[in-house]
Design a protein around this motif. Structure first.
Motif, PDB file in Angstrom:
ATOM      1  N   GLY A  82      -0.138   0.923 -14.523  1.00  0.00           N
ATOM      2  CA  GLY A  82       0.879   1.948 -14.803  1.00  0.00           C
ATOM      3  C   GLY A  82       0.404   2.961 -15.830  1.00  0.00           C
ATOM      4  N   ILE A 137      -7.436  -1.932 -20.792  1.00  0.00           N
ATOM      5  CA  ILE A 137      -6.431  -1.146 -21.517  1.00  0.00           C
ATOM      6  C   ILE A 137      -5.028  -1.703 -21.269  1.00  0.00           C
ATOM      7  CG2 ILE A 137      -5.533   1.197 -21.899  1.00  0.00           C
ATOM      8  CD1 ILE A 137      -8.164   2.279 -20.729  1.00  0.00           C
ATOM      9  N   LYS A 139      -1.289  -1.840 -23.713  1.00  0.00           N
ATOM     10  CA  LYS A 139      -0.643  -1.749 -25.030  1.00  0.00           C
ATOM     11  C   LYS A 139      -0.140  -3.129 -25.474  1.00  0.00           C
ATOM     12  CE  LYS A 139       2.728   0.697 -27.747  1.00  0.00           C
ATOM     13  NZ  LYS A 139       3.899   1.556 -27.785  1.00  0.00           N
ATOM     14  N   GLY A 141      -1.110  -5.931 -24.282  1.00  0.00           N
ATOM     15  CA  GLY A 141      -2.226  -6.880 -24.236  1.00  0.00           C
ATOM     16  C   GLY A 141      -1.900  -8.125 -23.429  1.00  0.00           C
ATOM     17  N   THR A 143      -0.241  -7.834 -20.083  1.00  0.00           N
ATOM     18  CA  THR A 143       0.117  -7.526 -18.696  1.00  0.00           C
ATOM     19  C   THR A 143      -0.748  -8.367 -17.745  1.00  0.00           C
ATOM     20  OG1 THR A 143       0.835  -5.338 -19.315  1.00  0.00           O
ATOM     21  CG2 THR A 143       0.235  -5.627 -17.008  1.00  0.00           C
ATOM     22  N   THR A 146      -3.661  -6.849 -15.620  1.00  0.00           N
ATOM     23  CA  THR A 146      -4.762  -6.359 -16.454  1.00  0.00           C
ATOM     24  C   THR A 146      -5.560  -7.533 -17.005  1.00  0.00           C
ATOM     25  OG1 THR A 146      -3.326  -4.521 -17.038  1.00  0.00           O
ATOM     26  CG2 THR A 146      -5.272  -4.844 -18.425  1.00  0.00           C
ATOM     27  N   GLY A 197       3.655   3.656 -22.923  1.00  0.00           N
ATOM     28  CA  GLY A 197       2.603   3.635 -21.899  1.00  0.00           C
ATOM     29  C   GLY A 197       2.471   4.936 -21.117  1.00  0.00           C
ATOM     30  N   GLU A 281      10.208   5.966 -14.098  1.00  0.00           N
ATOM     31  CA  GLU A 281      10.374   4.871 -15.064  1.00  0.00           C
ATOM     32  C   GLU A 281      11.123   5.347 -16.314  1.00  0.00           C
ATOM     33  OE1 GLU A 281       7.536   1.099 -15.448  1.00  0.00           O
ATOM     34  OE2 GLU A 281       6.774   2.787 -16.590  1.00  0.00           O
ATOM     35  N   GLN A 402      11.784   0.545 -20.481  1.00  0.00           N
ATOM     36  CA  GLN A 402      11.812   0.175 -19.057  1.00  0.00           C
ATOM     37  C   GLN A 402      12.341  -1.249 -18.938  1.00  0.00           C
ATOM     38  OE1 GLN A 402       8.833   1.506 -20.377  1.00  0.00           O
ATOM     39  NE2 GLN A 402       8.229  -0.479 -21.169  1.00  0.00           N
TER      40      GLN A 402
END
Ligand code: PA5
Length: 438
Positions: A82, A137, A139, A141, A143, A146, A197, A281, A402
């Motif tokens: 995203g 990447i 924010k 850390g 997700t 990811t 994000g 979003e 969100q």
């Protein structure tokens, strides 16, 4: 670098498209609300809630220095989801073009932006890991997609290279990703806490990888900075982001619940995807929101336009058009195409579409850019960030969270921990009574 941009709203005013458009009375009637939204946003900025607006004044040296660092890498993989990946993707494709990996001269760049195993597998087979710089990447850390991709790529790197610290750069504020980076000593960047994000492309999230990809980030941020000046103007007639937010707000209240973005240059397709996330979003809350759609001109005239012209009257269209293309070709023909350039054809198609929508009283605005480059892209990005923020104020929702997305993430985690869907949600997701074998 050229950099003139125009925001044209002639085709939304009542004189042009009748009462399905925006009249001066429509604007006057909500002037108090507009002022309240404008002041509300600036108040939030002063209270340090809108970090994305500060990014236009930041020191860029930590990112420009990366250019030298990344010089010898032949491949770059960016892992993120995203808002943590779409910004870099949009700028990279917007500047380098859609066939960037086909060019012999440039680094090969891959975006790992899904948990689709085929994609990860294929990308790993396309790169030489020893010569690959990997950005992870996130924010939060934490997700899942990811982390999963990062752990897989890192394992492969360790197998192939051994100590792979120089191959990995992490951008994360917390979570497992940051823990690993700190423990292993990877190069690490932070994201200002007050930058969300989808508003983070001009932070380390976008600028660190973009600098390594050879993007002129100074010009990108310069464009955004100049747009910031314009977007702080309290006169709506001089502030393109505020004007476009107000237009979309008035039209939304007149039943235009769909916003179609139509770039007439393929390099802006990913800009459309980025905009789609930003608009959806940020604004889809409390039963409100305008559904964003991306259609690429001229090709989608042959796929979507019939619906826009003759279907439900629920759309407002935005054209993105460039005056000058980087390359052009002349047509030789025995008919009306003769001696015309492809650029003339695509821009005439845009004008034709604009005219037919307008003649059917379908409101549309245009952003006309003399040349698509880092500077003009920076302007465009920032205008849309501000427009989204203003629209959030007008809709009286919080554009910067969100909450509903979080629930799906929680269920996913619990499923992987072994719980059943029925246990978690209380309903059966598969009942053979309601399934047809095909
Ligand atoms: O806009 C947002 O906040 C989201 O799209 C996030 O960027 C996305 O969910 C990824 O989150 P994170 O950066 O924490 O991995």
């Amino acid at each position: 670098m050229k950099g003139k941009c125009l925001f044209k709203y002639t085709n939304v005013i009542e004189e042009t498209v009748g009462n399905e458009g925006v009249s001066s009375t429509d604007i006057e009637n909500i002037m108090d609300k507009i002022n309240k939204s404008y002041n509300g946003l600036l108040e939030k900025y002063k209270n340090k809630e809108l970090g994305f607006m500060d990014l236009v004044h930041q020191d860029l040296r930590p990112y420009t220095m990366l250019k030298k660092y990344s010089k010898d890498f032949e491949y770059i993989i960016i892992i993120g989801m995203g808002g943590s990946v779409l910004g870099a993707q949009m700028v990279y494709e917007g500047v380098k073009g859609i066939y960037y990996n086909e060019r012999k001269t440039s680094k090969k760049v891959y975006f790992l932006d899904n948990s689709d195993p085929e994609k990860t597998f294929e990308i790993l087979n396309l790169v030489d890991l020893e010569k690959t710089l990997v950005f992870a990447i996130s924010k939060s850390g934490n997700t899942a997609e990811t982390l999963a991709n990062f752990l897989i790529v890192r394992d492969r790197l360790i197998d192939k290279v051994g100590n792979c610290n120089k191959n990995i750069i992490v951008v994360a504020n917390g979570g497992m990703l940051r823990d690993i980076a700190e423990k292993e000593g990877y190069m690490l960047f932070d994201i200002p806490e007050n930058v969300g994000g989808r508003f983070s492309v001009l932070s380390a999230v976008g600028l660190a990888p973009l600098s390594c990809m050879g993007i002129n980030i100074e010009m990108l941020v310069k464009g955004a900075r100049e747009m910031d000046e314009l977007c702080k103007n309290e006169d709506i007639f001089k502030n393109p982001a505020l004007m476009n937010a107000v237009i979309h707000y008035i039209l939304y209240n007149k039943g235009k619940t769909i916003s179609v973005l139509m770039p007439y240059i393929e390099r802006l397709h990913k800009f459309g995807m980025w905009y789609r996330q930003l608009w959806a979003e940020s604004l889809g809350k409390d039963g409100k929101g305008q559904t964003p759609i991306v259609s690429v001109g001229a090709k989608d005239q042959h796929s979507q336009l019939q619906l826009y012209l003759d279907g439900p009257r629920d759309k407002v269209i935005t054209f993105l058009k460039v005056d000058e293309f980087r390359h052009d070709l002349t047509i030789k023909s025995s008919n009306y195409l003769n001696a015309h350039k492809l650029s003339e054809l695509i821009n005439s198609e845009q004008e034709g579409t604009e005219a037919s929508l307008t003649s059917k009283n379908i409101p549309n605005v245009s952003i006309i850019i003399d040349e698509l480059n880092e500077y003009t892209l920076g302007k465009l990005i920032y205008m849309y960030e501000m427009q989204t923020a203003f629209m959030g104020e007008l809709l009286e929702i919080n554009a910067f969270n969100q909450p509903s997305v979080e629930d799906g993430k929680r269920i996913t985690r619990e499923l992987l921990r072994g719980k059943s869907l029925e246990e978690l949600t209380g309903f059966k997701s598969f009942d053979s009574k309601y399934v047809i074998e095909m």
